[in-house]
Motif scaffolding. Structure first.
Motif, PDB file in Angstrom:
ATOM      1  N   THR A 156       2.831  77.508  90.487  1.00  0.00           N
ATOM      2  CA  THR A 156       3.381  78.522  89.588  1.00  0.00           C
ATOM      3  C   THR A 156       2.375  78.890  88.507  1.00  0.00           C
ATOM      4  OG1 THR A 156       5.549  77.560  89.953  1.00  0.00           O
ATOM      5  CG2 THR A 156       5.333  79.080  88.114  1.00  0.00           C
ATOM      6  N   PHE A 157       1.755  77.897  87.925  1.00  0.00           N
ATOM      7  CA  PHE A 157       0.750  78.138  86.892  1.00  0.00           C
ATOM      8  C   PHE A 157      -0.437  78.921  87.459  1.00  0.00           C
ATOM      9  CE2 PHE A 157      -2.763  76.557  84.165  1.00  0.00           C
ATOM     10  CZ  PHE A 157      -2.326  77.111  82.976  1.00  0.00           C
ATOM     11  N   GLN A 158      -0.834  78.599  88.661  1.00  0.00           N
ATOM     12  CA  GLN A 158      -1.931  79.310  89.313  1.00  0.00           C
ATOM     13  C   GLN A 158      -1.570  80.772  89.555  1.00  0.00           C
ATOM     14  OE1 GLN A 158      -2.763  77.997  93.279  1.00  0.00           O
ATOM     15  NE2 GLN A 158      -4.907  78.529  93.124  1.00  0.00           N
ATOM     16  N   GLN A 159      -0.361  81.032  89.956  1.00  0.00           N
ATOM     17  CA  GLN A 159       0.066  82.412  90.195  1.00  0.00           C
ATOM     18  C   GLN A 159       0.125  83.203  88.882  1.00  0.00           C
ATOM     19  OE1 GLN A 159       0.394  83.506  93.226  1.00  0.00           O
ATOM     20  NE2 GLN A 159       0.810  85.587  92.547  1.00  0.00           N
ATOM     21  N   VAL A 160       0.579  82.570  87.826  1.00  0.00           N
ATOM     22  CA  VAL A 160       0.617  83.240  86.519  1.00  0.00           C
ATOM     23  C   VAL A 160      -0.796  83.569  86.056  1.00  0.00           C
ATOM     24  CG1 VAL A 160       1.139  82.842  84.076  1.00  0.00           C
ATOM     25  CG2 VAL A 160       2.829  82.284  85.809  1.00  0.00           C
ATOM     26  N   ILE A 161      -1.700  82.655  86.249  1.00  0.00           N
ATOM     27  CA  ILE A 161      -3.094  82.906  85.860  1.00  0.00           C
ATOM     28  C   ILE A 161      -3.689  84.042  86.688  1.00  0.00           C
ATOM     29  CG2 ILE A 161      -5.404  81.904  85.961  1.00  0.00           C
ATOM     30  CD1 ILE A 161      -4.225  79.321  85.001  1.00  0.00           C
ATOM     31  N   ARG A 162      -3.385  84.081  87.972  1.00  0.00           N
ATOM     32  CA  ARG A 162      -3.907  85.165  88.820  1.00  0.00           C
ATOM     33  C   ARG A 162      -3.387  86.529  88.375  1.00  0.00           C
ATOM     34  NH1 ARG A 162      -3.313  82.612  94.868  1.00  0.00           N
ATOM     35  NH2 ARG A 162      -5.226  81.419  94.847  1.00  0.00           N
ATOM     36  N   THR A 163      -2.095  86.612  88.080  1.00  0.00           N
ATOM     37  CA  THR A 163      -1.570  87.904  87.633  1.00  0.00           C
ATOM     38  C   THR A 163      -2.146  88.305  86.276  1.00  0.00           C
ATOM     39  OG1 THR A 163       0.367  86.825  86.677  1.00  0.00           O
ATOM     40  CG2 THR A 163       0.570  87.650  88.911  1.00  0.00           C
ATOM     41  N   TYR A 164      -2.350  87.333  85.398  1.00  0.00           N
ATOM     42  CA  TYR A 164      -2.928  87.627  84.097  1.00  0.00           C
ATOM     43  C   TYR A 164      -4.362  88.127  84.242  1.00  0.00           C
ATOM     44  CZ  TYR A 164      -4.104  87.057  79.201  1.00  0.00           C
ATOM     45  OH  TYR A 164      -4.517  87.282  77.919  1.00  0.00           O
ATOM     46  N   ILE A 165      -5.134  87.495  85.113  1.00  0.00           N
ATOM     47  CA  ILE A 165      -6.520  87.919  85.336  1.00  0.00           C
ATOM     48  C   ILE A 165      -6.529  89.325  85.960  1.00  0.00           C
ATOM     49  CG2 ILE A 165      -8.543  87.478  86.772  1.00  0.00           C
ATOM     50  CD1 ILE A 165      -8.134  84.524  86.221  1.00  0.00           C
ATOM     51  N   THR A 166      -5.603  89.588  86.870  1.00  0.00           N
ATOM     52  CA  THR A 166      -5.538  90.905  87.497  1.00  0.00           C
ATOM     53  C   THR A 166      -5.182  91.979  86.474  1.00  0.00           C
ATOM     54  OG1 THR A 166      -4.770  89.847  89.529  1.00  0.00           O
ATOM     55  CG2 THR A 166      -4.452  92.221  89.343  1.00  0.00           C
ATOM     56  N   LYS A 167      -4.255  91.687  85.598  1.00  0.00           N
ATOM     57  CA  LYS A 167      -3.898  92.654  84.560  1.00  0.00           C
ATOM     58  C   LYS A 167      -5.039  92.885  83.586  1.00  0.00           C
ATOM     59  CE  LYS A 167       1.059  92.094  84.681  1.00  0.00           C
ATOM     60  NZ  LYS A 167       2.271  91.754  83.969  1.00  0.00           N
ATOM     61  N   LEU A 168      -5.764  91.835  83.286  1.00  0.00           N
ATOM     62  CA  LEU A 168      -6.918  92.000  82.376  1.00  0.00           C
ATOM     63  C   LEU A 168      -8.024  92.816  83.028  1.00  0.00           C
ATOM     64  CD1 LEU A 168      -7.370  88.566  80.600  1.00  0.00           C
ATOM     65  CD2 LEU A 168      -6.718  90.733  79.595  1.00  0.00           C
ATOM     66  N   SER A 169      -8.251  92.605  84.291  1.00  0.00           N
ATOM     67  CA  SER A 169      -9.330  93.327  84.969  1.00  0.00           C
ATOM     68  C   SER A 169      -8.969  94.805  85.183  1.00  0.00           C
ATOM     69  CB  SER A 169      -9.657  92.656  86.297  1.00  0.00           C
ATOM     70  OG  SER A 169      -8.591  92.829  87.189  1.00  0.00           O
ATOM     71  N   LYS A 170      -7.700  95.128  85.285  1.00  0.00           N
ATOM     72  CA  LYS A 170      -7.296  96.531  85.464  1.00  0.00           C
ATOM     73  C   LYS A 170      -7.393  97.315  84.151  1.00  0.00           C
ATOM     74  CE  LYS A 170      -4.387  96.151  89.491  1.00  0.00           C
ATOM     75  NZ  LYS A 170      -3.070  96.359  90.087  1.00  0.00           N
ATOM     76  N   LYS A 171      -7.369  96.636  83.023  1.00  0.00           N
ATOM     77  CA  LYS A 171      -7.474  97.337  81.738  1.00  0.00           C
ATOM     78  C   LYS A 171      -8.872  97.870  81.502  1.00  0.00           C
ATOM     79  CE  LYS A 171      -3.708  95.358  79.129  1.00  0.00           C
ATOM     80  NZ  LYS A 171      -3.311  94.653  77.911  1.00  0.00           N
ATOM     81  N   ASN A 172      -9.867  97.215  82.018  1.00  0.00           N
ATOM     82  CA  ASN A 172     -11.254  97.612  81.765  1.00  0.00           C
ATOM     83  C   ASN A 172     -11.714  98.718  82.642  1.00  0.00           C
ATOM     84  OD1 ASN A 172     -11.531  95.845  79.697  1.00  0.00           O
ATOM     85  ND2 ASN A 172     -12.241  94.189  80.994  1.00  0.00           N
TER      86      ASN A 172
END
Length: 52
Positions: A36-52
Protein backbone atom coordinates in the motif's frame (compact mmCIF):
# COMPACT_ATOMS: atom_id res chain seq x y z
CA UNK A 1 -4.94 -48.01 16.82
CA UNK A 2 -8.32 -46.48 16.07
CA UNK A 3 -8.57 -44.76 19.43
CA UNK A 4 -5.82 -42.35 18.38
CA UNK A 5 -7.50 -41.18 15.18
CA UNK A 6 -9.51 -38.30 16.74
CA UNK A 7 -6.35 -36.93 18.34
CA UNK A 8 -4.53 -37.11 15.04
CA UNK A 9 -7.27 -35.14 13.26
CA UNK A 10 -7.57 -32.67 16.10
CA UNK A 11 -3.83 -32.09 15.95
CA UNK A 12 -3.98 -31.50 12.19
CA UNK A 13 -6.90 -29.10 12.49
CA UNK A 14 -5.30 -27.17 15.31
CA UNK A 15 -1.99 -26.91 13.48
CA UNK A 16 -3.66 -25.77 10.27
CA UNK A 17 -5.62 -23.04 12.11
CA UNK A 18 -2.48 -21.85 13.82
CA UNK A 19 -0.60 -21.70 10.53
CA UNK A 20 -3.49 -19.94 8.80
CA UNK A 21 -3.81 -17.38 11.58
CA UNK A 22 -0.07 -16.70 11.61
CA UNK A 23 0.05 -16.26 7.82
CA UNK A 24 -2.89 -13.85 7.93
CA UNK A 25 -1.31 -11.93 10.79
CA UNK A 26 2.09 -11.65 9.12
CA UNK A 27 0.57 -10.55 5.81
CA UNK A 28 -1.71 -7.97 7.40
CA UNK A 29 0.91 -6.58 9.75
CA UNK A 30 4.07 -6.55 7.66
CA UNK A 31 3.65 -7.39 3.99
CA UNK A 32 0.42 -5.73 2.81
CA UNK A 33 1.11 -2.27 4.30
CA UNK A 34 4.35 -2.16 2.34
CA UNK A 35 2.48 -2.72 -0.91
CA UNK A 36 0.00 0.00 0.00
CA UNK A 37 2.78 2.41 0.89
CA UNK A 38 4.56 1.59 -2.36
CA UNK A 39 1.43 2.29 -4.38
CA UNK A 40 0.91 5.63 -2.61
CA UNK A 41 4.49 6.61 -3.35
CA UNK A 42 4.08 5.65 -7.02
CA UNK A 43 0.96 7.76 -7.43
CA UNK A 44 2.60 10.68 -5.66
CA UNK A 45 5.67 10.47 -7.92
CA UNK A 46 3.40 10.26 -10.98
CA UNK A 47 1.45 13.33 -9.91
CA UNK A 48 4.66 15.24 -9.26
CA UNK A 49 6.11 14.32 -12.63
CA UNK A 50 2.94 15.39 -14.48
CA UNK A 51 3.09 18.88 -12.94
CA UNK A 52 6.44 19.67 -14.54
Amino acid sequence: MPQLMPFFFFNQILFSFIVLFSIIFIFSKYILPLFTFQQVIRTYITKLSKKN
